[in-house]
Design an enzyme around this catalytic site. Structure first.
Site, mmCIF file in Angstrom:
data_model
loop_
_atom_site.group_PDB
_atom_site.id
_atom_site.type_symbol
_atom_site.label_atom_id
_atom_site.label_comp_id
_atom_site.label_asym_id
_atom_site.label_seq_id
_atom_site.Cartn_x
_atom_site.Cartn_y
_atom_site.Cartn_z
ATOM 1 N N ASP A 264 9.389 -17.297 -3.169
ATOM 2 C CA ASP A 264 8.301 -16.325 -2.954
ATOM 3 C C ASP A 264 8.356 -15.899 -1.495
ATOM 4 O OD1 ASP A 264 5.181 -15.769 -4.316
ATOM 5 O OD2 ASP A 264 5.542 -15.375 -2.212
ATOM 6 N N ASP B 206 7.801 -9.919 -5.179
ATOM 7 C CA ASP B 206 8.306 -10.823 -4.130
ATOM 8 C C ASP B 206 8.627 -12.229 -4.634
ATOM 9 O OD1 ASP B 206 5.768 -12.038 -4.309
ATOM 10 O OD2 ASP B 206 5.692 -12.370 -2.147
ATOM 11 N N GLU B 207 8.812 -12.357 -5.936
ATOM 12 C CA GLU B 207 8.942 -13.696 -6.499
ATOM 13 C C GLU B 207 10.001 -13.770 -7.593
ATOM 14 O OE1 GLU B 207 5.321 -15.939 -8.324
ATOM 15 O OE2 GLU B 207 4.674 -14.448 -6.855
HETATM 16 N N1 DCP Z 1 -0.493 -8.052 -3.535
HETATM 17 C C1 DCP Z 1 -1.486 -7.081 -3.692
HETATM 18 N N2 DCP Z 1 -2.762 -7.460 -4.064
HETATM 19 C C2 DCP Z 1 -3.063 -8.759 -4.298
HETATM 20 C C3 DCP Z 1 -2.053 -9.747 -4.158
HETATM 21 C C4 DCP Z 1 -0.773 -9.353 -3.772
HETATM 22 O O1 DCP Z 1 -1.237 -5.896 -3.481
HETATM 23 N N3 DCP Z 1 -4.303 -9.111 -4.651
HETATM 24 C C5 DCP Z 1 0.850 -7.622 -3.078
HETATM 25 C C6 DCP Z 1 0.935 -7.756 -1.577
HETATM 26 C C7 DCP Z 1 1.753 -8.985 -1.326
HETATM 27 C C8 DCP Z 1 2.657 -9.034 -2.558
HETATM 28 O O2 DCP Z 1 1.889 -8.448 -3.611
HETATM 29 O O3 DCP Z 1 2.473 -8.935 -0.109
HETATM 30 C C9 DCP Z 1 3.097 -10.431 -2.917
HETATM 31 O O4 DCP Z 1 1.992 -11.235 -3.275
HETATM 32 P P1 DCP Z 1 1.878 -12.744 -2.878
HETATM 33 O O5 DCP Z 1 0.795 -13.321 -3.707
HETATM 34 O O6 DCP Z 1 3.192 -13.420 -2.937
HETATM 35 O O7 DCP Z 1 1.323 -12.727 -1.381
HETATM 36 P P2 DCP Z 1 2.082 -12.534 -0.004
HETATM 37 O O8 DCP Z 1 3.553 -12.483 -0.171
HETATM 38 O O9 DCP Z 1 1.482 -11.385 0.716
HETATM 39 O O10 DCP Z 1 1.660 -13.840 0.798
HETATM 40 P P3 DCP Z 1 2.203 -15.339 0.651
HETATM 41 O O11 DCP Z 1 2.831 -15.658 1.965
HETATM 42 O O12 DCP Z 1 0.993 -16.154 0.392
HETATM 43 O O13 DCP Z 1 3.164 -15.338 -0.503
HETATM 44 MG MG MG Z 2 4.545 -13.896 -1.340
HETATM 45 MG MG MG Z 3 4.274 -13.621 -4.815
#
Ligand code: DCP
Ligand code: MG
Ligand code: MG
Length: 362
Positions: A10, A110-111
């Site tokens: 991720d 992203d996963e």
């Molecule tokens: N995303 C979004 N709205 C949300 C959750 C996520 O638009 N409620 C989008 C933005 C994030 C991407 O999806 O960058 C990936 O989600 P993740 O849950 O993996 O979160 P992040 O990558 O931002 O943070 P982390 O470092 O916790 O993985």
């Molecule tokens: Mg992420």
């Molecule tokens: Mg993610």
């Protein structure tokens, strides 16, 4: 049967990390990426934030006005989301991850899960090495950090990946599964949402360990048969879901041009590296294509495509780049708008070629 070795990857604070990369001056500052609803100038939600912004309390899903209140006087950078840009980066990262796996399953922008059981012959030590290799490759090629978990199944790999963020790497071998999940609160179990959590808490079940020791019949009464069985197994760290390769209908690459252009000489320079990358993926997957297309995103952000189908299947990068160049030339003749981004794609896949020995991908 040898153990399965599954890696979950991720990317860290993904949208915000992409923004830091193209705007180096914001690195170190709190950054929040916003999805504006368009209703009023400030209405919308935070899609993600980098770690300094999370420290201030700015998190995914929060209303923008609320985040701005928390941000007052803290030098927070608010940016609008540019999903096209993040998708472009995501595609390149996924291609890297795919190359390091026997079986690959992307689950969000992203996963992804990588099944590396064959490559590693079931060895978790080797699985850990591959995880390091993957992190290094993603960082070297895309300058992005990610967090990874390695475990005997998807459930444990995903939970392991969330243990240490950002830039983490956590290995949970089969003998450590119980020790790892039992003390965690039930809400950490994938599939336990706030409602199930509350139900479980009211009957005195707070940890995953307690859940695993709860009578299956009781769980089925509370949550129905399917969910009851899932909770029971998952709480014991059991998960037999395979890493399922999604059947892809097309493989594409797209780049943002340094400057908007209508010049064939300039734009066609992008074709060769993209067709090489696509050809590499085709080879890895044992696929051959019949259709080639170009994608042109113009300076008014409209998207145009043009496709050509040949009467045989091939995986030749030369054919791909030649057809792409012809399509581009033809497209430019009929267009007076400049291109902002340009991409190529292949589709119309035939039967997969049998892969003789999966281990040859080591
Ligand atoms: N995303 C979004 N709205 C949300 C959750 C996520 O638009 N409620 C989008 C933005 C994030 C991407 O999806 O960058 C990936 O989600 P993740 O849950 O993996 O979160 P992040 O990558 O931002 O943070 P982390 O470092 O916790 O993985
Ligand atoms: Mg992420
Ligand atoms: Mg993610």
């Amino acid at each position: 049967m040898p153990e399965r070795v599954i890696i979950h990857v991720d990317l860290d604070y993904f949208y915000a990390q992409c923004e830091e990369l193209r705007k180096p001056h914001i690195k170190g500052k709190p950054v929040a990426v916003c999805i504006y609803s368009g209703r009023t100038a400030e209405s919308g939600a935070i899609s993600t934030s980098n770690y300094p912004a999370r420290e201030i309390g700015i998190k995914s899903g929060m209303a923008i006005f609320q985040a701005k209140r928390l941000a007052e006087g803290k030098g927070v950078v608010f940016l609008p989301a540019d999903i096209d840009h993040y998708s472009e980066i995501s595609e390149r990262v996924m291609a890297i991850l795919r190359l390091h796996s026997d079986k690959f399953e992307q689950v969000s922008i992203d996963e992804a899960y990588l099944d590396v059981s064959l490559k590693t012959d079931g060895s978790f030590d080797y699985g850990k090495e591959i995880a390091h290799l993957v992190k290094r490759a993603v960082f070297e090629k895309e300058k992005l950090t990610c967090s990874v978990g390695i475990g005997p199944n998807k459930l444990i790999a995903k939970m392991a990946a969330s243990v240490k963020k950002p830039d983490g790497l956590t290995l949970i071998t089969p003998s450590k599964v119980k020790e790892f999940i039992e003390p965690l609160p039930v809400k950490k179990l994938y599939g336990v949402g706030p409602k199930s959590e509350e139900k479980l808490n009211t009957i005195g079940i707070d940890t995953i360990g307690q859940l695993s020791r709860t009578d299956l019949r009781k769980l089925m009464e509370l949550f129905g048969e399917k969910t009851g069985i899932y909770f029971h197994e998952a709480a014991s760290g059991i998960d037999n879901e395979p890493v399922e390769e999604s059947e892809r209908e097309q493989i594409s690459r797209i780049v943002t041009l340094k400057e908007n252009s209508v010049d064939f000489e300039v734009i066609s320079k992008e074709i060769l590296p993209m067709s090489d990358e696509i050809a590499k993926e085709l080879k890895k997957e044992g696929r051959r294509f019949r259709s080639v297309g170009i994608i042109a995103i113009l300076d008014d952000l409209s998207t145009k495509t043009k496709t050509h189908t040949i009467d045989y299947h091939t995986d030749s990068p030369e054919a791909l780049s030649q057809i792409s160049a012809d399509l581009l030339e033809e497209f430019l003749k009929g267009s007076d708008r400049k291109l902002r981004r340009f991409g190529i794609k292949v589709s119309g896949f035939g039967e997969k070629k049998e892969q003789k020995d999966l281990k040859s991908f080591f």
